[in-house]
Design a protein around this motif. Structure first.
Motif, PDB file in Angstrom:
ATOM      1  N   THR A 321     -66.225 -32.618 -36.024  1.00  0.00           N
ATOM      2  CA  THR A 321     -65.718 -33.552 -35.029  1.00  0.00           C
ATOM      3  C   THR A 321     -64.212 -33.353 -34.889  1.00  0.00           C
ATOM      4  O   THR A 321     -63.497 -33.235 -35.886  1.00  0.00           O
ATOM      5  N   SER A 329     -65.617 -37.603 -24.147  1.00  0.00           N
ATOM      6  CA  SER A 329     -66.040 -36.770 -25.269  1.00  0.00           C
ATOM      7  C   SER A 329     -67.279 -35.968 -24.878  1.00  0.00           C
ATOM      8  O   SER A 329     -68.038 -36.367 -23.990  1.00  0.00           O
ATOM      9  N   ARG A 330     -67.472 -34.835 -25.552  1.00  0.00           N
ATOM     10  CA  ARG A 330     -68.616 -33.981 -25.248  1.00  0.00           C
ATOM     11  C   ARG A 330     -69.317 -33.576 -26.536  1.00  0.00           C
ATOM     12  O   ARG A 330     -68.720 -33.575 -27.608  1.00  0.00           O
ATOM     13  N   VAL A 331     -70.607 -33.210 -26.399  1.00  0.00           N
ATOM     14  CA  VAL A 331     -71.410 -32.741 -27.522  1.00  0.00           C
ATOM     15  C   VAL A 331     -71.763 -31.280 -27.268  1.00  0.00           C
ATOM     16  O   VAL A 331     -72.310 -30.940 -26.207  1.00  0.00           O
ATOM     17  N   SER A 338     -78.840 -31.958 -27.642  1.00  0.00           N
ATOM     18  CA  SER A 338     -77.593 -32.713 -27.576  1.00  0.00           C
ATOM     19  C   SER A 338     -77.839 -34.205 -27.367  1.00  0.00           C
ATOM     20  O   SER A 338     -77.037 -35.036 -27.814  1.00  0.00           O
ATOM     21  N   ALA A 339     -78.959 -34.573 -26.713  1.00  0.00           N
ATOM     22  CA  ALA A 339     -79.285 -35.993 -26.542  1.00  0.00           C
ATOM     23  C   ALA A 339     -79.578 -36.650 -27.889  1.00  0.00           C
ATOM     24  O   ALA A 339     -79.213 -37.812 -28.131  1.00  0.00           O
ATOM     25  N   SER A 342     -76.194 -37.209 -29.617  1.00  0.00           N
ATOM     26  CA  SER A 342     -75.501 -38.363 -29.033  1.00  0.00           C
ATOM     27  C   SER A 342     -76.122 -39.669 -29.500  1.00  0.00           C
ATOM     28  O   SER A 342     -75.412 -40.643 -29.782  1.00  0.00           O
ATOM     29  N   ARG A 343     -77.446 -39.699 -29.593  1.00  0.00           N
ATOM     30  CA  ARG A 343     -78.130 -40.922 -30.036  1.00  0.00           C
ATOM     31  C   ARG A 343     -77.797 -41.251 -31.484  1.00  0.00           C
ATOM     32  O   ARG A 343     -77.515 -42.407 -31.829  1.00  0.00           O
ATOM     33  N   ALA A 346     -74.303 -42.552 -31.737  1.00  0.00           N
ATOM     34  CA  ALA A 346     -74.213 -43.926 -31.247  1.00  0.00           C
ATOM     35  C   ALA A 346     -74.719 -44.922 -32.297  1.00  0.00           C
ATOM     36  O   ALA A 346     -74.128 -46.003 -32.487  1.00  0.00           O
ATOM     37  N   SER A 357     -66.819 -42.143 -30.151  1.00  0.00           N
ATOM     38  CA  SER A 357     -66.663 -42.133 -28.701  1.00  0.00           C
ATOM     39  C   SER A 357     -65.427 -41.372 -28.239  1.00  0.00           C
ATOM     40  O   SER A 357     -65.355 -40.973 -27.072  1.00  0.00           O
ATOM     41  N   ASP A 360     -64.983 -35.006 -29.778  1.00  0.00           N
ATOM     42  CA  ASP A 360     -65.883 -33.928 -29.379  1.00  0.00           C
ATOM     43  C   ASP A 360     -66.699 -33.533 -30.607  1.00  0.00           C
ATOM     44  O   ASP A 360     -66.147 -33.364 -31.703  1.00  0.00           O
TER      45      ASP A 360
END
Length: 460
Positions: A321, A329-331, A338-339, A342-343, A346, A357, A360
Motif C-alpha cells: 500500500t 485510490s486504485r487497486v 480487484s473487486a 476492494s471489498r 473496506a 481509502s 493505492d
C-alpha cells in the motif's frame, strides 16, 4: 443454387449391397432382413464411412435400450496432463488445447505422441501440422530425445487430405496442429474463417466419435487470453484445455487447467517446467508458490492453503500500500479479483479501523497462480493489514477463512485437509475459522488481527 435433395436406397448391413427398393432377402449375400434404409447425399464432402455415399438413416431409440459404456481412457504419459484431463484422455473424445505462441503446445503433444506410441505398440499416431514442415517436427523430437520413428506425419492444410489419412491409418491418437490452419474446399480456400473452423472441426469430431481414438486440436489465443475463433468451437468439443505461463513471460513454469471437461473436473491444475529436454511435471508444487527466504518475512506477506482440484497448495499473497497518486485510490491486482481486494479493504477499514481509502493497493500472488476461492479472504486481509502497518506476520504462519461484510471469519470447505497440509509443510501456526488439530480458531477480523499482531497492530 439450391442443393439437390438426397435420394433413398436400401443397403445390406452385411455385405454393403444397395438397391432402390426394399427386399426381405439380400440378392448378394442371401441374408434375410438386412436391408436398411439409407440416404445418398450428393453434397457430402467426403463420404468416409461408405464408399457409395450412403449413410444409415437415424431413428430415435428408447432410453431403456441404451447400454452405458465405461469410459476408456488413453494415458498421455504425463501425470499432470492426465490429472487435468480427469485421469487420461477419454476415447472417442475431442480435446481443444489453447495457448499463446511458443508456450509449448506442440512440445506437450509430441511428448504425448511418443508416450502413446511406446505404450501401444500396435496403435498408430497421426500428427497433422499446418504450420511446420516434417523436418521441423522431427528436429524437435530429436532435440527432446523422443523415439517417434513410427509416428505418422502429415503436413497439409486440406481437410480432405486429413480425412483420407485418418481412414487409411485408423490411428488411436490424432493431433491437429493447429485447427485454424485447416480448410475444406467445400467452404472456400481461406483457412481460419468462422465457417471453415466450424465445418472442419465438426468433420474431425464426427470421425473420432465413431472410433476408439482421441483427437487433440491446438488453437491460438487472443491478446486477452481467450481461444481465438468462434465460441461455438468450444461447445463442439468435449474438453477445452488452457495452457498458460506462470507469472512473467520469461518464466519457465507453465500452468495447464481445464475450462470445460465432460469427463472430469475443471478444478485440477497441472504444473510443468520447461527444460531443455521438454516439459516436465513439477513434483513439489508448493516450492513454486512459496518464496524461500534467508531472513524474516517482510511486511505485507501472508500464506494461505488453497485447493486446486484434489490437491492443496500453500500460496503466498503479497500486498503493498502506498499513498494514492491521484484524487482517487486504485487497486492493482491481476491474480486476485480487484473487486474482492476492494471489498476486503473496506471491511478492514470499517471493522478494524485502519484506513485504505487514501491508498493505492498492489496485490500479487507468488508463482503467478490465480486465486478465486473465498477461503483466501482472511489471508488477504492479513496481508493488507500487514502492508498498511508495516508489521510482518509471525514466522511459519498460515491464515485461512472467508471474510463476511460484518467482519466475521466464516468456515471454509475441507478445512481439515488444509490444516494437515500446512502442518506437513512445516507451518507451526495456523489460524482458521474453526478449531482443528494444530490450528488456532479465530471468529472475527478483530480476533485475527489480535492473534497475528497483538499490541504491535496500530491504526493508520
Amino acid at each position: 443454387m439450391a442443393k439437390k435433395k438426397g435420394s433413398i436406397v436400401y443397403k445390406c448391413s452385411k455385405c454393403g449391397y444397395t438397391q432402390p427398393g426394399w427386399l426381405g432377402k439380400c440378392p448378394e449375400c442371401g441374408e434375410w432382413n438386412t436391408l436398411q434404409e439409407c440416404i445418398v447425399d450428393p453434397n457430402a464432402a467426403s463420404p468416409r464411412l461408405n464408399a457409395d455415399g450412403t449413410s444409415v438413416k437415424v431413428r430415435p431409440v428408447p432410453m431403456s435400450r441404451i447400454n452405458i459404456q465405461s469410459e476408456e481412457r488413453l494415458s498421455t504419459g504425463n501425470s499432470e496432463f492426465d490429472r487435468v484431463l480427469g485421469g487420461g484422455a477419454t476415447k472417442r473424445s475431442a480435446i481443444l488445447l489453447g495457448g499463446e505462441p511458443g508456450i509449448g503446445k506442440s512440445t506437450l503433444l509430441i511428448q504425448t505422441a511418443a508416450s502413446v506410441l511406446k505404450k501401444t505398440q500396435k496403435g498408430r499416431v497421426l500428427y497433422v501440422s499446418g504450420e511446420e514442415s516434417a523436418s521441423q517436427i522431427k528436429g524437435r523430437a530429436v532435440r527432446l530425445g523422443l523415439d517417434v520413428d513410427s509416428l505418422e506425419i502429415l503436413c497439409t492444410l486440406r481437410l480432405e487430405d486429413i480425412l483420407d489419412a485418418l481412414d487409411s491409418l485408423n490411428p488411436v491418437l490424432v493431433i491437429i496442429d493447429s485447427i485454424q490452419t485447416v480448410y475444406s474446399v467445400q467452404q472456400g480456400l481461406i483457412p481460419g474463417t468462422i465457417n471453415q473452423l466450424k465445418y472442419c472441426a465438426n468433420e474431425l469430431i464426427a470421425w473420432v466419435k465413431e472410433r476408439d481414438s482421441v483427437l487433440f486440436m491446438t488453437a491460438h489465443v487472443t491478446k486477452d487470453g481467450n481461444i481465438a475463433g468462434p465460441k461455438s468451437l468450444e461447445h463442439m468439443v468435449d474438453t477445452v484445455i488452457s495452457f498458460e505461463r506462470a507469472g512473467d513471460a520469461s518464466d519457465e513454469y507453465r500452468f495447464l487447467h481445464a475450462m470445460k471437461n465432460r469427463f472430469g473436473s475443471i478444478d485440477e491444475l497441472g504444473i510443468f517446467e520447461m527444460e531443455s529436454d521438454g516439459l516436465k511435471s513439477v513434483n513439489d508444487p508448493s516450492s513454486l508458490f512459496i518464496t524461500r527466504r534467508e531472513g524474516e518475512t517482510p511486511a505485507g506477506v501472508a500464506c494461505v492453503p488453497v485447493f486446486e482440484g484434489s490437491r492443496v497448495f500453500v500460496v503466498e499473497i503479497q500486498a503493498l500500500t502506498v499513498p494514492a497518486k491521484a484524487s482517487m485510490s486504485r487497486v492493482y491486482s491481476d491474480r486476485i479479483d480487484s473487486a474482492r481486494v476492494s471489498r476486503v479493504a473496506a471491511v478492514l477499514e470499517k471493522r478494524a479501523g485502519i484506513r485504505f481509502s487514501d491508498q493505492d493497493i498492489y496485490i500479487n500472488v507468488a508463482g503467478g497462480v490465480r486465486l478465486t476461492e473465498s477461503a483466501i479472504d482472511a489471508a488477504l486481509a492479513a496481508s493488507l493489514y500487514s502492508a498498511r502497518t508495516d508489521v510482518p506476520l509471525p514466522e511459519n504462519t498460515v491464515v485461512v477463512g472467508e471474510l463476511s461484510l460484518a467482519g466475521e471469519i466464516r468456515p471454509v470447505a475441507k478445512l481439515r485437509q488444509r490444516v494437515k497440509t500446512s502442518r506437513d509443510l512445516g507451518y507451526t501456526r495456523i489460524l482458521a475459522p474453526a478449531k482443528e488439530d494444530g490450528s488456532v480458531a479465530v471468529d472475527s477480523i478483530k480476533s485475527l488481527v489480535q492473534e497475528l499482531f497483538g499490541k504491535s497492530g496500530k491504526n493508520h
